[in-house]
Design a protein around this motif. Structure first.
Motif, PDB file in Angstrom:
ATOM      1  N   LYS A   5       0.803  -1.216   0.000  1.00  5.49           N
ATOM      2  CA  LYS A   5       0.000   0.000   0.000  1.00  5.49           C
ATOM      3  C   LYS A   5       0.842   1.274   0.000  1.00  5.49           C
ATOM      4  O   LYS A   5       0.328   2.353   0.188  1.00  5.49           O
ATOM      5  CB  LYS A   5      -0.941   0.001   1.203  1.00  5.49           C
ATOM      6  CG  LYS A   5      -1.905  -1.167   1.181  1.00  5.49           C
ATOM      7  CD  LYS A   5      -2.909  -1.076   2.264  1.00  5.49           C
ATOM      8  CE  LYS A   5      -3.752  -2.305   2.374  1.00  5.49           C
ATOM      9  NZ  LYS A   5      -4.621  -2.548   1.282  1.00  5.49           N
ATOM     10  N   ARG A   6       2.130   1.170  -0.202  1.00  2.51           N
ATOM     11  CA  ARG A   6       3.002   2.338  -0.180  1.00  2.51           C
ATOM     12  C   ARG A   6       2.701   3.234  -1.386  1.00  2.51           C
ATOM     13  O   ARG A   6       2.806   2.812  -2.526  1.00  2.51           O
ATOM     14  CB  ARG A   6       4.455   1.903  -0.216  1.00  2.51           C
ATOM     15  CG  ARG A   6       5.417   3.071  -0.169  1.00  2.51           C
ATOM     16  CD  ARG A   6       6.830   2.615  -0.194  1.00  2.51           C
ATOM     17  NE  ARG A   6       7.168   1.975   1.064  1.00  2.51           N
ATOM     18  CZ  ARG A   6       8.327   1.385   1.284  1.00  2.51           C
ATOM     19  NH1 ARG A   6       9.227   1.319   0.341  1.00  2.51           N
ATOM     20  NH2 ARG A   6       8.571   0.847   2.442  1.00  2.51           N
ATOM     21  N   GLY A   7       2.322   4.484  -1.135  1.00  2.00           N
ATOM     22  CA  GLY A   7       2.045   5.434  -2.193  1.00  2.00           C
ATOM     23  C   GLY A   7       0.694   5.252  -2.856  1.00  2.00           C
ATOM     24  O   GLY A   7       0.389   5.909  -3.843  1.00  2.00           O
ATOM     25  N   LYS A   8      -0.146   4.368  -2.340  1.00  2.00           N
ATOM     26  CA  LYS A   8      -1.441   4.090  -2.957  1.00  2.00           C
ATOM     27  C   LYS A   8      -2.359   5.316  -2.919  1.00  2.00           C
ATOM     28  O   LYS A   8      -3.125   5.542  -3.849  1.00  2.00           O
ATOM     29  CB  LYS A   8      -2.097   2.916  -2.230  1.00  2.00           C
ATOM     30  CG  LYS A   8      -3.322   2.378  -2.875  1.00  2.00           C
ATOM     31  CD  LYS A   8      -2.972   1.538  -4.068  1.00  2.00           C
ATOM     32  CE  LYS A   8      -4.144   0.669  -4.434  1.00  2.00           C
ATOM     33  NZ  LYS A   8      -3.856  -0.203  -5.531  1.00  2.00           N
ATOM     34  N   SER A   9      -2.280   6.109  -1.863  1.00  2.00           N
ATOM     35  CA  SER A   9      -3.160   7.279  -1.750  1.00  2.00           C
ATOM     36  C   SER A   9      -2.811   8.376  -2.753  1.00  2.00           C
ATOM     37  O   SER A   9      -3.625   9.245  -3.030  1.00  2.00           O
ATOM     38  CB  SER A   9      -3.108   7.848  -0.330  1.00  2.00           C
ATOM     39  OG  SER A   9      -1.799   8.300  -0.041  1.00  2.00           O
ATOM     40  N   LEU A  10      -1.612   8.340  -3.325  1.00  2.00           N
ATOM     41  CA  LEU A  10      -1.233   9.340  -4.325  1.00  2.00           C
ATOM     42  C   LEU A  10      -2.031   9.193  -5.615  1.00  2.00           C
ATOM     43  O   LEU A  10      -2.221  10.153  -6.343  1.00  2.00           O
ATOM     44  CB  LEU A  10       0.260   9.226  -4.649  1.00  2.00           C
ATOM     45  CG  LEU A  10       1.223   9.587  -3.527  1.00  2.00           C
ATOM     46  CD1 LEU A  10       2.645   9.347  -3.984  1.00  2.00           C
ATOM     47  CD2 LEU A  10       1.035  11.001  -3.098  1.00  2.00           C
ATOM     48  N   TRP A  11      -2.523   7.998  -5.884  1.00  2.00           N
ATOM     49  CA  TRP A  11      -3.250   7.769  -7.127  1.00  2.00           C
ATOM     50  C   TRP A  11      -4.596   8.464  -7.135  1.00  2.00           C
ATOM     51  O   TRP A  11      -5.180   8.679  -8.202  1.00  2.00           O
ATOM     52  CB  TRP A  11      -3.402   6.277  -7.369  1.00  2.00           C
ATOM     53  CG  TRP A  11      -2.108   5.670  -7.785  1.00  2.00           C
ATOM     54  CD1 TRP A  11      -1.087   5.282  -6.964  1.00  2.00           C
ATOM     55  CD2 TRP A  11      -1.663   5.435  -9.107  1.00  2.00           C
ATOM     56  NE1 TRP A  11      -0.039   4.800  -7.693  1.00  2.00           N
ATOM     57  CE2 TRP A  11      -0.372   4.884  -9.023  1.00  2.00           C
ATOM     58  CE3 TRP A  11      -2.221   5.619 -10.354  1.00  2.00           C
ATOM     59  CZ2 TRP A  11       0.361   4.527 -10.140  1.00  2.00           C
ATOM     60  CZ3 TRP A  11      -1.493   5.256 -11.466  1.00  2.00           C
ATOM     61  CH2 TRP A  11      -0.221   4.719 -11.349  1.00  2.00           C
ATOM     62  N   THR A  12      -5.125   8.812  -5.980  1.00  2.00           N
ATOM     63  CA  THR A  12      -6.420   9.498  -5.926  1.00  2.00           C
ATOM     64  C   THR A  12      -6.271  11.005  -6.081  1.00  2.00           C
ATOM     65  O   THR A  12      -7.251  11.685  -6.361  1.00  2.00           O
ATOM     66  CB  THR A  12      -7.133   9.198  -4.599  1.00  2.00           C
ATOM     67  OG1 THR A  12      -6.320   9.664  -3.518  1.00  2.00           O
ATOM     68  CG2 THR A  12      -7.395   7.710  -4.451  1.00  2.00           C
ATOM     69  N   LEU A  13      -5.070  11.536  -5.915  1.00  2.00           N
ATOM     70  CA  LEU A  13      -4.836  12.971  -6.040  1.00  2.00           C
ATOM     71  C   LEU A  13      -4.725  13.375  -7.505  1.00  2.00           C
ATOM     72  O   LEU A  13      -4.309  12.575  -8.348  1.00  2.00           O
ATOM     73  CB  LEU A  13      -3.542  13.358  -5.310  1.00  2.00           C
ATOM     74  CG  LEU A  13      -3.513  13.131  -3.814  1.00  2.00           C
ATOM     75  CD1 LEU A  13      -2.125  13.435  -3.272  1.00  2.00           C
ATOM     76  CD2 LEU A  13      -4.548  13.975  -3.120  1.00  2.00           C
ATOM     77  N   PRO A  14      -5.099  14.622  -7.835  1.00  2.00           N
ATOM     78  CA  PRO A  14      -4.926  15.060  -9.217  1.00  2.00           C
ATOM     79  C   PRO A  14      -3.446  15.106  -9.587  1.00  2.00           C
ATOM     80  O   PRO A  14      -2.611  15.525  -8.787  1.00  2.00           O
ATOM     81  CB  PRO A  14      -5.550  16.453  -9.246  1.00  2.00           C
ATOM     82  CG  PRO A  14      -5.756  16.846  -7.834  1.00  2.00           C
ATOM     83  CD  PRO A  14      -5.710  15.622  -6.997  1.00  2.00           C
ATOM     84  N   SER A  15      -3.115  14.647 -10.761  1.00  2.00           N
ATOM     85  CA  SER A  15      -1.739  14.559 -11.270  1.00  2.00           C
ATOM     86  C   SER A  15      -0.845  13.738 -10.358  1.00  2.00           C
ATOM     87  O   SER A  15       0.361  13.978 -10.261  1.00  2.00           O
ATOM     88  CB  SER A  15      -1.139  15.954 -11.468  1.00  2.00           C
ATOM     89  OG  SER A  15      -1.867  16.678 -12.407  1.00  2.00           O
ATOM     90  N   ARG A  16      -1.450  12.796  -9.657  1.00  2.00           N
ATOM     91  CA  ARG A  16      -0.717  11.906  -8.744  1.00  2.00           C
ATOM     92  C   ARG A  16       0.040  12.671  -7.664  1.00  2.00           C
ATOM     93  O   ARG A  16       1.091  12.252  -7.194  1.00  2.00           O
ATOM     94  CB  ARG A  16       0.258  11.011  -9.498  1.00  2.00           C
ATOM     95  CG  ARG A  16      -0.333  10.274 -10.667  1.00  2.00           C
ATOM     96  CD  ARG A  16      -1.188   9.123 -10.204  1.00  2.00           C
ATOM     97  NE  ARG A  16      -1.515   8.241 -11.317  1.00  2.00           N
ATOM     98  CZ  ARG A  16      -2.719   8.170 -11.857  1.00  2.00           C
ATOM     99  NH1 ARG A  16      -3.690   8.938 -11.418  1.00  2.00           N
ATOM    100  NH2 ARG A  16      -2.952   7.336 -12.845  1.00  2.00           N
TER     101      ARG A  16
END
Length: 64
Positions: A5-16
């Motif tokens: 799950k490392r960095g998984k929450s970045l995918w929901t942000l605009p432009s990663r």
């Protein structure tokens, strides 16, 4: 063990979660840290500029 799950929450942000830092002007850098200006408005900055002085943060707010 793998960290799935490392960095998984970045995918929901605009432009990663990437953009141009308003303080240093670095492009395509992760803007994950929130600093507040003297007027109380939040400003997303990069890891390098998270420890910047309040004067630099305020100067970046006037440019943006």
């Amino acid at each position: 063990m793998a960290k799935n799950k490392r960095g998984k929450s970045l995918w929901t942000l605009p432009s990663r979660g990437r953009g141009t830092c308003p303080v240093c002007g670095s492009t395509r850098i992760k803007l994950l840290y929130t600093k507040t200006t003297s007027s109380g408005q939040p400003l997303k900055v990069c890891k390098k500029c998270f420890n910047a002085t309040q004067a630099r943060i305020d100067a970046a707010q006037t440019v943006v």
